[in-house]
Scaffold this motif. Structure first.
Motif, mmCIF file in Angstrom:
data_model
loop_
_atom_site.group_PDB
_atom_site.id
_atom_site.type_symbol
_atom_site.label_atom_id
_atom_site.label_comp_id
_atom_site.label_asym_id
_atom_site.label_seq_id
_atom_site.Cartn_x
_atom_site.Cartn_y
_atom_site.Cartn_z
ATOM 1 N N ALA A 245 0.835 -1.202 0.000
ATOM 2 C CA ALA A 245 0.000 0.000 0.000
ATOM 3 C C ALA A 245 0.872 1.255 0.000
ATOM 4 C CB ALA A 245 -0.920 0.005 1.210
ATOM 5 N N TRP A 246 1.908 1.261 0.810
ATOM 6 C CA TRP A 246 2.822 2.398 0.858
ATOM 7 C C TRP A 246 3.511 2.603 -0.492
ATOM 8 C CZ3 TRP A 246 4.067 6.843 2.245
ATOM 9 C CH2 TRP A 246 5.381 7.325 2.213
ATOM 10 N N TRP A 247 3.924 1.513 -1.119
ATOM 11 C CA TRP A 247 4.558 1.578 -2.442
ATOM 12 C C TRP A 247 3.605 2.208 -3.447
ATOM 13 C CZ3 TRP A 247 5.193 -3.303 -5.942
ATOM 14 C CH2 TRP A 247 6.042 -3.041 -7.021
ATOM 15 N N ARG A 248 2.359 1.720 -3.475
ATOM 16 C CA ARG A 248 1.376 2.288 -4.410
ATOM 17 C C ARG A 248 1.158 3.775 -4.150
ATOM 18 N NH1 ARG A 248 -1.413 -2.567 -2.874
ATOM 19 N NH2 ARG A 248 -2.749 -1.428 -1.433
ATOM 20 N N GLU A 249 0.942 4.098 -2.895
ATOM 21 C CA GLU A 249 0.535 5.461 -2.557
ATOM 22 C C GLU A 249 1.637 6.479 -2.794
ATOM 23 O OE1 GLU A 249 -2.550 6.609 -0.997
ATOM 24 O OE2 GLU A 249 -3.363 4.719 -1.724
ATOM 25 N N VAL A 250 2.863 6.160 -2.402
ATOM 26 C CA VAL A 250 3.922 7.163 -2.563
ATOM 27 C C VAL A 250 4.202 7.411 -4.039
ATOM 28 C CG1 VAL A 250 5.922 5.578 -2.449
ATOM 29 C CG2 VAL A 250 6.148 7.946 -1.658
ATOM 30 N N ARG A 251 4.130 6.385 -4.870
ATOM 31 C CA ARG A 251 4.382 6.570 -6.305
ATOM 32 C C ARG A 251 3.210 7.281 -6.993
ATOM 33 N NH1 ARG A 251 9.437 6.805 -8.308
ATOM 34 N NH2 ARG A 251 10.720 5.031 -7.680
ATOM 35 N N ILE A 252 1.994 6.881 -6.691
ATOM 36 C CA ILE A 252 0.827 7.516 -7.323
ATOM 37 C C ILE A 252 0.705 8.968 -6.891
ATOM 38 C CG2 ILE A 252 -1.694 7.546 -7.401
ATOM 39 C CD1 ILE A 252 -1.635 4.479 -7.257
ATOM 40 N N HIS A 253 0.811 9.220 -5.595
ATOM 41 C CA HIS A 253 0.582 10.580 -5.103
ATOM 42 C C HIS A 253 1.732 11.533 -5.405
ATOM 43 C CE1 HIS A 253 -3.274 9.779 -3.541
ATOM 44 N NE2 HIS A 253 -2.883 8.988 -2.551
ATOM 45 N N SER A 254 2.907 11.005 -5.714
ATOM 46 C CA SER A 254 3.974 11.890 -6.190
ATOM 47 C C SER A 254 3.556 12.557 -7.497
ATOM 48 C CB SER A 254 5.274 11.105 -6.389
ATOM 49 O OG SER A 254 5.814 10.698 -5.155
ATOM 50 N N LEU B 93 2.863 16.689 -7.808
ATOM 51 C CA LEU B 93 3.833 17.483 -8.565
ATOM 52 C C LEU B 93 3.363 17.862 -9.964
ATOM 53 C CD1 LEU B 93 7.004 15.528 -7.460
ATOM 54 C CD2 LEU B 93 6.221 17.741 -6.620
ATOM 55 N N ALA B 94 2.245 17.285 -10.420
ATOM 56 C CA ALA B 94 1.738 17.630 -11.753
ATOM 57 C C ALA B 94 1.493 19.133 -11.841
ATOM 58 C CB ALA B 94 0.450 16.874 -12.044
ATOM 59 N N GLY B 95 1.948 19.722 -12.934
ATOM 60 C CA GLY B 95 1.737 21.145 -13.146
ATOM 61 C C GLY B 95 2.815 22.034 -12.565
ATOM 62 N N GLN C 258 8.753 20.861 -11.356
ATOM 63 C CA GLN C 258 9.390 19.620 -10.908
ATOM 64 C C GLN C 258 8.475 18.420 -11.163
ATOM 65 O OE1 GLN C 258 12.421 20.048 -10.096
ATOM 66 N NE2 GLN C 258 12.224 22.282 -10.053
ATOM 67 N N GLU C 259 7.705 18.470 -12.216
ATOM 68 C CA GLU C 259 6.699 17.443 -12.466
ATOM 69 C C GLU C 259 7.318 16.048 -12.532
ATOM 70 O OE1 GLU C 259 3.115 16.384 -15.610
ATOM 71 O OE2 GLU C 259 4.114 18.319 -15.667
ATOM 72 N N VAL C 260 6.677 15.141 -11.858
ATOM 73 C CA VAL C 260 7.027 13.725 -11.919
ATOM 74 C C VAL C 260 5.876 13.015 -12.601
ATOM 75 C CG1 VAL C 260 7.412 11.631 -10.564
ATOM 76 C CG2 VAL C 260 8.465 13.779 -9.854
ATOM 77 N N GLY C 261 6.161 12.273 -13.649
ATOM 78 C CA GLY C 261 5.094 11.640 -14.414
ATOM 79 C C GLY C 261 5.039 10.140 -14.251
ATOM 80 N N TYR C 262 4.156 9.532 -15.020
ATOM 81 C CA TYR C 262 3.970 8.088 -14.931
ATOM 82 C C TYR C 262 5.188 7.318 -15.405
ATOM 83 C CZ TYR C 262 -0.827 9.728 -14.532
ATOM 84 O OH TYR C 262 -1.955 10.383 -14.137
ATOM 85 N N GLU C 263 6.103 7.982 -16.089
ATOM 86 C CA GLU C 263 7.324 7.299 -16.521
ATOM 87 C C GLU C 263 8.175 6.858 -15.336
ATOM 88 O OE1 GLU C 263 8.382 11.597 -16.100
ATOM 89 O OE2 GLU C 263 6.733 10.488 -17.040
ATOM 90 N N THR C 264 7.889 7.399 -14.150
ATOM 91 C CA THR C 264 8.633 6.987 -12.960
ATOM 92 C C THR C 264 8.103 5.676 -12.385
ATOM 93 O OG1 THR C 264 7.196 8.287 -11.495
ATOM 94 C CG2 THR C 264 9.158 9.387 -12.360
ATOM 95 N N TRP C 265 6.968 5.192 -12.907
ATOM 96 C CA TRP C 265 6.420 3.920 -12.443
ATOM 97 C C TRP C 265 7.095 2.792 -13.220
ATOM 98 C CZ3 TRP C 265 0.358 4.779 -12.505
ATOM 99 C CH2 TRP C 265 0.047 5.857 -11.661
ATOM 100 N N ARG D 133 1.362 1.334 -19.507
ATOM 101 C CA ARG D 133 1.518 2.354 -18.457
ATOM 102 C C ARG D 133 0.318 3.302 -18.453
ATOM 103 N NH1 ARG D 133 6.038 2.061 -18.746
ATOM 104 N NH2 ARG D 133 6.861 1.318 -16.781
ATOM 105 N N ASP D 134 -0.192 3.628 -19.639
ATOM 106 C CA ASP D 134 -1.387 4.471 -19.721
ATOM 107 C C ASP D 134 -2.618 3.735 -19.179
ATOM 108 O OD1 ASP D 134 -0.134 6.729 -20.844
ATOM 109 O OD2 ASP D 134 -0.249 5.866 -22.842
ATOM 110 N N VAL D 135 -2.704 2.437 -19.462
ATOM 111 C CA VAL D 135 -3.809 1.638 -18.923
ATOM 112 C C VAL D 135 -3.737 1.609 -17.397
ATOM 113 C CG1 VAL D 135 -4.822 -0.677 -18.788
ATOM 114 C CG2 VAL D 135 -4.042 0.225 -21.000
ATOM 115 N N THR D 136 -2.525 1.488 -16.876
ATOM 116 C CA THR D 136 -2.347 1.480 -15.425
ATOM 117 C C THR D 136 -2.802 2.796 -14.816
ATOM 118 O OG1 THR D 136 -0.440 0.002 -15.661
ATOM 119 C CG2 THR D 136 -0.674 1.153 -13.567
ATOM 120 N N ALA D 137 -2.405 3.910 -15.418
ATOM 121 C CA ALA D 137 -2.806 5.226 -14.911
ATOM 122 C C ALA D 137 -4.327 5.367 -14.933
ATOM 123 C CB ALA D 137 -2.156 6.325 -15.746
ATOM 124 N N TRP D 138 -4.959 4.908 -15.996
ATOM 125 C CA TRP D 138 -6.421 4.992 -16.103
ATOM 126 C C TRP D 138 -7.086 4.140 -15.024
ATOM 127 C CZ3 TRP D 138 -9.612 0.791 -17.739
ATOM 128 C CH2 TRP D 138 -10.972 1.121 -17.836
#
Length: 237
Positions: free
Chosen positions: A150-159, A163-165, A168-175, A205-210
């Motif tokens: 859960a911590w792994w999911r949350e820290v990566r998703i919520h980053s 940071l979007a916008g 220092q934007e971090v995108g889905y490419e970091t997953w 990766r786009d399917v995962t984000a969706w």
């Protein structure tokens, strides 16, 4: 609080979560928090007060939520070491109040809180292969390994959310591929009956984000089914 015999986690490591996935989740969650800390250090007060990708939440709210979850999972790891099972949060109201209060932190305060939690989690998580990963936890009726996931999911998703916008934007490419595979498996229950993840066209990766309820970097083709709620009751194994 439930106190358990110290001998509770007796399941051999080979029959529980394997050393490799646990080691990877622990390392990548730590790397994700390090990256978030580095990016937050370059934010301004206006950035913090600006909207995140989550409705009604500023970037400060998202960072406060990350800190609140880290605190909660730290408590789960420490409880497992003591042979106890404790609630993740004192109450939903306490969780919400903590986020609202934490949202008002300055950049320096966010860095201090998150930095201290990074160090505490590194010390509190069991080593890969430890039988403590199979110890009962207060998270979804599952073992301590579910808390790490859960911590792994949350820290990566919520980053990404926080940071979007910003510059220092971090995108889905970091997953990485392992996280995306885990998220697709975990979130597949959001799909309607008869629809599988493999039925959804597009970059994985786009399917995962969706599936995670986020806007993919590249729009997915075709008519997409309506997603159900985020998983909230099944043990997070």
């Amino acid at each position: 609080m439930t106190t358990l015999p110290r001998t509770t986690p007796t399941t051999p490591a080979s029959t529980g979560p394997s050393t490799g996935p646990i080691a990877h989740a622990r390392a990548d969650a730590a790397a994700g928090l390090d990256a978030l800390l580095s990016a937050v250090g370059r934010l301004t007060a206006d950035d913090l007060a600006g909207p995140s990708t989550l409705d009604g939440w500023t970037r400060g709210h998202v960072l406060a939520h990350v800190a609140g979850l880290a605190t909660a999972m730290l408590g789960q790891a420490r409880a497992a070491e003591r042979g106890e099972v404790v609630p993740v949060y004192a109450s939903p109201e306490a969780r919400s109040a903590g986020i609202e209060a934490g949202a008002e932190r300055t950049v320096a305060e966010h860095l201090t809180v998150l930095g201290d939690l990074r160090d505490s989690l590194a010390e509190a998580w069991p080593q890969p292969g430890s039988p403590l990963w199979e110890a009962p936890s207060g998270y979804r009726g599952g073992p301590l390994s579910g808390c790490l996931l859960a911590w792994w999911r949350e820290v990566r998703i919520h980053s990404v959310d926080a940071l979007a916008g910003t510059t220092q934007e971090v995108g889905y490419e970091t997953w990485d591929d392992a996280l995306c595979a885990h998220l697709r498996e975990f979130l597949a229950v959001r799909l309607p009956d008869g629809v599988s993840v493999d039925d959804v066209a597009g970059d994985p990766r786009d399917v995962t984000a969706w599936l995670a309820g986020r806007v993919p970097a590249t729009p997915l083709p075709g008519d997409l089914p309506e997603l159900g709620p985020w998983p909230s009751s099944t043990p997070a194994r």
